[in-house]
Write a protein that holds these residues in place. Structure first.
Motif, PDB file in Angstrom:
ATOM      1  N   THR A 187      27.309   6.066 -59.381  1.00 19.71           N
ATOM      2  CA  THR A 187      26.261   5.935 -58.374  1.00 19.71           C
ATOM      3  C   THR A 187      25.630   4.551 -58.436  1.00 19.71           C
ATOM      4  N   ARG A 206      23.976   8.357 -50.482  1.00 20.49           N
ATOM      5  CA  ARG A 206      24.250   7.768 -51.803  1.00 20.49           C
ATOM      6  C   ARG A 206      25.403   6.787 -51.711  1.00 20.49           C
ATOM      7  N   ASP A 231      23.734  13.257 -61.925  1.00 19.61           N
ATOM      8  CA  ASP A 231      23.404  12.065 -61.137  1.00 19.61           C
ATOM      9  C   ASP A 231      22.922  10.939 -62.036  1.00 19.61           C
ATOM     10  N   SER A 281      25.811   9.505 -63.894  1.00 19.03           N
ATOM     11  CA  SER A 281      26.628   8.653 -63.042  1.00 19.03           C
ATOM     12  C   SER A 281      26.016   7.266 -62.887  1.00 19.03           C
ATOM     13  N   ARG A 282      24.704   7.211 -62.839  1.00 13.88           N
ATOM     14  CA  ARG A 282      24.008   5.930 -62.657  1.00 13.88           C
ATOM     15  C   ARG A 282      24.131   5.026 -63.880  1.00 13.88           C
ATOM     16  N   ASP A 309      20.598   5.276 -54.057  1.00  7.55           N
ATOM     17  CA  ASP A 309      20.255   6.309 -53.077  1.00  7.55           C
ATOM     18  C   ASP A 309      19.389   5.654 -52.010  1.00  7.55           C
ATOM     19  N   VAL A 337      28.291   4.913 -53.621  1.00  6.17           N
ATOM     20  CA  VAL A 337      29.060   5.237 -54.824  1.00  6.17           C
ATOM     21  C   VAL A 337      30.350   4.436 -54.903  1.00  6.17           C
TER      22      VAL A 337
END
Length: 231
Positions: free
Chosen positions: A70, A58, A180, A183-184, A73, A60
């Motif tokens: 993020t 990932r 997740d 975070s994106r 991925d 970040v």
């Protein structure tokens, strides 16, 4: 124990002539990393390019307060770290292993040499960078113009489009972790949970044992496009 792989196991290099592969064999460093282990520190001055052979990593960024953002991925066949190798500038992000992974690294000089001497590799790298720019531009627009709920809709739509194959039922697997997704799209886990519950009640999403099934992609697209169309 050092993984037993060869340069041809890296998809980007698999079609290269044997003489070129032999040179890469001497330059590539193989590494097995644990889930949660950092591969690139944004503060480091390293310039290697990394290739994911197995597992997932990932990309970040961290805010001043320590909040994780993020960016992407990357799974088997992908690569990262090429920006610093190409322009000699500092790293633009940190990279950590999401799960146990095997990665290979190649020094910046060796990477630039093989890319400049192999037009097909140069085109592959350019296409990868173009995809990064397009994705980043879309996310910047979403962050600047969409509300949190709509950003979650847009991210779920992006994930399902990336996973759609043929006429199969559109699914996202494994099921995204709420933190997740948050975070994106720069929101909270609570917002993600609420939006996904709303989508389930509307008959757009269905949670199965190991995947999210998008039952109505067209309605999800409408939720996103209607808001973007008002901008």
């Amino acid at each position: 124990m050092t993984p037993k792989f060869i340069a041809a196991d890296i998809p980007m290099f698999s079609g290269l002539p044997s003489a070129v592969l032999a040179g890469l064999e001497r330059a590539i460093v193989w590494r097995r990393v644990r889930a949660g282990e950092e591969i690139i520190d944004r503060q480091s001055e390293s310039r290697e390019v990394f290739f994911v052979v197995s597992g997932k990593v990932r990309v970040v960024l961290y805010s001043v307060s320590g909040r994780e953002i993020t960016l992407d991925d990357i799974g088997p066949g992908g690569h990262f770290g090429e920006l610093a190798a190409l322009d000699g500038e500092p790293r633009s992000a940190s990279v950590m292993a999401v799960e146990a992974s095997v990665v290979a690294s190649l020094g910046d000089e060796a990477f630039r040499r093989v890319v400049t001497e192999t037009p097909s590799l140069a085109l592959l790298v350019m296409r990868r960078l173009a995809a990064v720019v397009r994705t980043s531009s879309g996310r910047i627009l979403d962050l600047s113009t969409l509300g949190a709920n709509n950003r979650v809709h847009a991210e779920i739509l992006r994930l399902v489009r990336a996973s759609m194959q043929g006429n199969e039922v559109p699914t996202i697997s494994p099921i995204p972790i709420h933190s997740d997704l948050a975070s994106r799209v720069s929101t909270t886990r609570e917002t993600v949970a609420r939006v996904m519950s709303d989508l389930s009640r509307q008959g757009i999403l269905k949670r199965e044992k190991s995947a999210l099934v998008v039952l109505d992609v067209a309605r999800l697209e409408t939720l996103v496009d209607d808001v973007r169309g008002d901008l």
